[in-house]
Design a protein around this motif. Structure first.
Motif, short mmCIF file in Angstrom:
data_model
loop_
_atom_site.label_atom_id
_atom_site.label_comp_id
_atom_site.label_asym_id
_atom_site.label_seq_id
_atom_site.Cartn_x
_atom_site.Cartn_y
_atom_site.Cartn_z
N LEU C 23 1.55 12.59 23.38
CA LEU C 23 1.27 11.52 23.20
C LEU C 23 -0.31 11.23 22.27
N VAL C 24 -0.86 11.84 21.42
CA VAL C 24 -2.25 12.01 20.87
C VAL C 24 -0.70 11.65 19.89
N ALA C 25 0.49 12.35 19.23
CA ALA C 25 1.55 12.51 18.06
C ALA C 25 1.70 11.10 18.14
N VAL C 26 1.64 10.39 19.29
CA VAL C 26 3.32 9.10 18.86
C VAL C 26 1.77 7.74 18.67
N LEU C 232 -8.53 16.82 21.74
CA LEU C 232 -8.90 15.82 22.16
C LEU C 232 -8.74 15.67 24.00
N VAL C 233 -7.69 16.23 23.57
CA VAL C 233 -6.35 15.28 25.10
C VAL C 233 -7.74 16.12 26.45
N ALA C 234 -8.11 17.47 26.34
CA ALA C 234 -9.35 17.87 26.65
C ALA C 234 -10.89 17.17 27.10
N ALA C 235 -11.08 16.47 25.93
CA ALA C 235 -12.36 16.08 25.51
C ALA C 235 -12.28 15.16 26.06
N ALA C 236 -10.87 14.26 26.25
CA ALA C 236 -10.50 12.26 27.23
C ALA C 236 -10.93 13.12 28.34
N LEU C 263 -6.52 8.39 29.10
CA LEU C 263 -6.31 8.06 27.84
C LEU C 263 -6.90 6.54 27.16
N VAL C 264 -7.64 5.22 28.07
CA VAL C 264 -8.35 4.53 27.09
C VAL C 264 -9.16 5.44 26.33
N LEU C 265 -9.41 6.85 26.41
CA LEU C 265 -10.94 7.72 25.55
C LEU C 265 -9.92 8.63 24.42
N LEU C 266 -8.15 8.50 24.73
CA LEU C 266 -8.04 9.35 23.62
C LEU C 266 -7.16 8.17 23.58
N VAL C 267 -7.56 6.97 22.95
CA VAL C 267 -7.07 5.57 22.14
C VAL C 267 -8.23 6.33 20.95
N LEU C 268 -8.87 5.60 21.72
CA LEU C 268 -10.23 5.36 21.15
C LEU C 268 -10.63 6.98 20.71
#
Lengths: 435, 101, 308, 223
Positions: C23-26, C232-236, C263-268
């Motif tokens: 998801l991060v890559a996408v 990043l995922v773990a932090a989000a 997901l919101v935090l990840l996108v940020l």
């Protein structure tokens, strides 16, 4: 599923990925970076390691042949080379016979993608190493322990000296320094420039120019396919103002794309590179971009106060660098045809990296305006033409050393990039200017 | 897993650290030796807390004090090394003979 | 825990990492397309898979006299730490891979240890630019660690617990993002720094030709990038649990709220790469020590006052 | 006595022995960076053992603290050590035999105490350890906790005062001399500036890169 079939499936998927490209810039390659960077099917890398396609753009002088071969040998398998010779008449040297040769008007993107696809799927063999795989120094044999050196805390083990402590540049604590050579194909240095940098951690402790940037051999610089203006530019001929100004805007935008990439803004870099390929004819088309960059506080924050050049040094660099430092020197100000167009030189005050990118961006917008207004106006024969990027000063190395010693490497690279001592672009534009 | 086993391992850590402190010439390596010694005592403390002190939280407080000592030792060690390096340009003990004068 | 629970936890964390990294890559590609003003292409969804396939096809390269073992260990260790950090974050009130009393401390320890793989990845190839990247990351890590730990600490004060389950539960009625307004920005700053992502990308910057990953290729590079994405995922996920109330929320089931907030935090976090230029190393350190640590201390004091 | 599953026993001995072995490797490896990471490995192993011994909070705090400290340690090594890479054999020891004897004697003495002394057999309760610790730290042992904090603050101030370049007697680096780099001059002056050797002219090995060519340099000192 057999191993072979699964491998075939894997390579088929891999072949559809963006082709990772390392660009080795030779002479006359102002266009290459933007052309590759704008393409969504390619990914331009800063390091050759993970690249699958090496694009050699422009002419590579013989003294750079060996470093180029070394860059080639660093790439992972499978690998292919695309030799984009600009003029199309210079064949690659012996040993590069596997390379795809692309002419100046061919579709470089398609050629790179095809080479990538072929070499990934196995339709084309991965290229062999060009240089013998040997250690630069023997690794065993000398010294009391057979370790290759003498002395416990010094000496020259394995044929290279231990790190020495350099004088302090900061707070009185002398630290170990490491000497390294950066170039000639480092992505963010001008073509052919080799720097010998002594690092104390991240700080540039000492810096000398080992090899200056390769200056275009006569005529080579003018070989760029899309720079029609350079082909027509000659001191004794009248040149269309619109063509000059569009070439200037293109040069500035290409430069801006590289700078944005250096600061990690890859998507914006792609946007600017696209604009550099087909320079908009309406200045309004750049307003959104200008506003975006001016508002990007992070970019201003990263560039303000870095690499300040003012006074005499700025005058020596000339061109946009001088104008960014507040020196309103511009050959166009003395030109009658520019006077009729209402030309006023743009200046900025601080002479730092921030003002330099603002200067070039503003000049790009101004150049598009001038081109739109100029219509069919031409310069007078023999008139001095202001280059987009003037040649670097004669004491290039000393200027760089004075500017960069004691700064962090990130700032040093950004400063060199912001000066844009693009000797090739400068070469041909200034050739029109001199005499 | 037993008290004796844990104390044995702690003793071994302490001994290795002591060896390092006695034998190393480099300040940083000597500090590593000290760290290992403190590490051994930390392990012994926790073992005694678990098996012999009935889980009295004071045992863990003692362990925290030991860890504080470890941090202080490291910070002061690095500061001293930096100072000595600044003043004497020495980073191994043999160069410090002049300190005795 | 029974053996089944162990395997379930491992599989869950592994799945979360794979899906999250993808998801991060996408998201990265999608945001890049928006920023560059390009149309959304199909390669946004399929591109990461193709890049992974390329990594599997491409050979590994080597340098002159690398420390091969440490070099190979680095991406595995980085991924492992991301997995450990993710394991303590609860997906819902009952769904948690590692239910330990000191979940917050374990998360902090995993983040602190991340210095080691990044340093190893830059130092082992025995090459100057990766080495400088490695040293840059140490300077960076020493700077962000304090604000990070203090921000994490602040959420444990109102909960009177170091267990993440209790911390989420303590946000019933009032989320920590409101109660401790400084916490989330500090935490996100540290999260981006930890994964050296976007503006905090000092060790892997373009000025170092890729820095710690300049000498890597093939599978190693894929694993390294996956490790960053997993961090990043773990932090989000942790940010969602510690500041946005985790599974709390009306209507939807708990896990859905958690996924949405993550997901919101990840996108940020991912989007910061495309809007902010890389920070200068010097300024980064000054800001961390002179501005963010005092702010983080203030945040802890607010937490103490709130908890009284 | 505390009854533990076999898996915990095995893990205890595995990590316990690993902590000692990695501690030993700290002084055996010939690279400074490796030495500091072996030390960290030793700490992590001890941390796992503490975890098995139910001191969950202590174990995690130990790992957290040591990760940061080892990072600093690695920086210091590279700053100060003249031979961090093991290019030359790092045999920087003195009084080696006495040290080995001292270490062995200490181990025998402490080990004997550990094995043969009789300790009270009062095992801890398995749960609520962290909570009890927190109660203790901010209750009965508040004074100890506060003193630790005050000591750390004093350390910070003292460390900064020591390490900063200007002391009360003026610039700290007045009258210093450069370290010895030349084996023939043990207290030599300025080190020889690293110079490019002839080997740079030789053909490159694949992997030694030219983009940032440094084959004639001494970067292996970091190895």
């Amino acid at each position: 599923m057999t191993a072979r079939a699964s491998a075939g499936w894997l390579t088929a998927v891999a072949a559809r990925a963006e082709a990772p490209v390392f660009l080795a810039r030779g002479i006359g390659t102002a266009d290459a970076d933007a052309r590759l960077r704008a393409s969504p099917r390619l990914r331009v890398l800063d390091s050759p390691r993970a690249a699958a396609v090496l694009v050699v753009a422009g002419c590579v002088p013989t003294e750079l042949a060996e470093p180029l071969a070394r860059v080639h040998d660093q790439m992972a398998h499978p690998r292919a080379t695309v030799w984009w010779s600009g003029a199309g008449d210079s064949a690659p040297p012996v040993g590069w016979s596997h390379a795809t040769i692309v002419g100046p008007r061919d579709d470089i993107e398609a050629a790179v993608v095809a080479a990538y696809r072929d070499v990934i799927t196995g339709a084309r063999c991965s290229e062999q190493t060009l240089l013998p795989d040997v250690d630069p120094a023997p690794w065993r044999g000398v010294g009391p322990y057979g370790h290759g050196g003498t002395g416990m805390t010094g000496g020259i083990p394995y044929g290279r000296p231990m790190a020495g402590r350099g004088d302090d540049r900061r707070d009185g604590l002398t630290l170990d320094v490491v000497l390294a050579r950066i170039g000639p194909f480092f992505a963010h240095l001008p073509e052919g420039l080799v720097l010998e940098v002594t690092f104390a951690g991240d700080v540039v402790h000492d810096l000398t120019v080992k090899t200056p940037p390769v200056a275009g051999v006569d005529g080579l610089g003018a070989r760029l396919p899309d720079d029609a203006v350079t082909a027509t530019m000659a001191p004794d001929r009248a040149v269309p103002v619109a063509a000059i100004e569009l070439a200037r805007a293109r040069q500035h935008l290409r430069w801006l794309a590289r700078l944005l990439h250096l600061y990690g803004l890859d998507a914006l870099a792609r946007l600017v590179a696209t604009k550099a390929l087909s320079v908009p004819r309406e200045p309004q088309e750049l307003t959104a971009l200008t506003r975006r960059l001016e508002r990007c506080w992070a970019l201003g924050w990263a560039t303000r106060g870095v690499g300040v050049i003012d006074g005499v040094s700025a005058a020596l660099w000339g061109g946009p660098v001088a104008r960014a430092a507040g020196i309103p020197r511009d050959a166009r100000a003395n030109s009658p045809v520019y006077a009729t167009l209402g030309f006023q030189p743009i200046v900025h005050a601080n002479g730092d990296n921030c003002d330099r990118w603002r200067q070039r961006l503003a000049e790009a917008v101004q150049a598009i305006e001038l081109a739109a207004r100029a219509g069919t106006a031409v310069t007078e024969p023999g008139e001095t033409i202001e280059p987009a990027a003037p040649p670097p000063p004669a004491d290039f190395g000393d200027q760089l050393a004075a500017l960069l010693i004691g700064t962090e490497w990130g700032d040093a690279v950004a400063t060199i990039a912001s000066l844009d001592p693009d000797v090739n672009a400068a070469g041909y534009l200034s050739k029109g200017a001199t005499v | 897993m037993s008290l004796q086993g844990a104390l044995l391992i702690a003793a071994a850590l302490f001994a290795v650290g002591l060896y390092g402190v006695l034998s190393q010439q480099s300040f940083v390596m000597i500090m590593m030796g000290f760290e290992l010694m403190v590490n051994g005592s930390l392990m012994a403390t926790v073992a005694l807390w678990l098996w012999a002190a009935g889980g009295n939280p004071k045992g863990q407080v003692l362990a925290i004090v030991i860890m504080t000592a470890m941090a202080i030792e490291a910070a002061m060690g690095f500061a001293l090394v930096t100072t000595i390096y600044r003043t004497r340009k020495a980073d191994i003990t043999e160069k410090l003979r002049r300190l005795k004068q | 825990m029974t053996a089944t629970a162990w395997w379930g936890a491992i599989a869950g964390v592994g799945l979360a990492i794979i899906v999250g990294a993808y998801l991060v890559a996408v998201a990265d590609r999608a945001i890049a397309s928006v920023v560059a003003g390009e149309p959304m292409r199909s390669s946004i969804l399929a591109g990461p898979a193709r890049s992974v396939a390329l990594g599997l096809v491409q050979s590994r390269t080597t340098t002159e006299r690398p420390d091969g073992a440490a070099w190979a260990l680095a991406p595995a260790l980085y991924l492992g730490l991301a997995a450990a950090a993710l394991a303590v974050v609860p997906l819902s009130e009952t769904l948690l891979a590692a239910d330990i009393e000191n979940g917050l401390v374990l998360f902090g320890a995993a983040q602190a240890l991340a210095v080691i793989p990044v340093f190893l990845n830059g130092w082992s190839p025995n090459s100057i630019l990766p080495l400088i990247g490695a040293f840059r990351f140490i300077a960076q890590a020493l700077s962000y660690e304090m604000p990070n730990l203090l921000a994490l600490l602040s959420v444990s004060v109102p909960a009177s617990s170091l267990s993440i389950h209790d911390i989420v539960a303590s946000q019933h009625g009032l989320w920590n993002v409101v109660r401790l307004p400084l916490g989330l920005p500090l935490f996100l700053f540290a999260a981006a720094s930890l994964a050296f992502w976007g503006p905090m990308n000092l060790p892997d910057g373009a000025d170092l030709a890729g820095g710690t990953q300049a000498e890597t290729s093939g599978l190693h590079l894929v694993a390294w990038r996956a490790g960053r994405a997993a961090m990043l995922v773990a932090a989000a996920a942790m940010g969602a649990a510690a500041f946005l109330g985790g599974w709390l929320g009306p209507g939807l089931p708990g896990w859905a709220w958690m996924v949405v907030k993550t997901l919101v935090l990840l996108v940020l976090l991912v989007g910061s790469r495309h809007v902010a230029a890389r920070v200068r190393a010097e300024r980064y350190v000054v800001i961390s020590w002179a501005v963010l640590i005092p702010l983080a201390l203030l945040n802890v004091m607010i937490a103490a006052v709130v908890a009284l | 006595m505390i009854e533990t599953p076999l898996a915990v026993d095995v893990a205890f001995w595995f990590f316990g022995v690993a902590s000692v072995v990695t501690a030993w490797l700290v002084f055996r490896t010939d690279s400074m960076v490796r030495a500091s990471f072996y030390l960290l490995a030793s700490f992590v192993n001890v941390g796992v053992v503490l975890l098995l011994m139910r001191a969950e909070y202590l174990s995690l705090i130990l790992i957290l603290m040591m990760a940061g400290e080892m990072a600093i340690m690695a920086v210091f090594m590279v700053m100060f050590m003249m031979n961090p890479a093991g290019l030359n054999p790092m045999n920087m020891v003195h009084q080696h035999r006495a040290s080995v004897a001292g270490g062995v004697a200490t181990f025998v003495a402490l080990g004997a105490v550990g094995v043969f002394a009789r300790f009270p057999d009062r095992p801890a309760r398995p749960t609520g350890v962290t909570f009890a610790l927190g109660q203790e730290l901010l209750g009965e042992s508040m004074l100890v906790f506060e003193s630790a904090g005050a000591a750390l603050l004093a350390t910070m101030i003292a460390a900064i005062a020591l390490a900063s370049s200007r002391g009360r007697y003026g610039q700290a680096d007045d009258g210093s001399d450069a370290p010895a780099f030349d084996p023939d001059r043990p207290f030599g002056d300025a080190p020889p500036r690293p110079v490019a050797s002839k080997h740079e002219e030789q053909a490159g090995k694949e992997g030694a890169d030219d983009m940032h060519d440094m084959r004639n340099m001494d970067h292996e000192r970091m190895a």
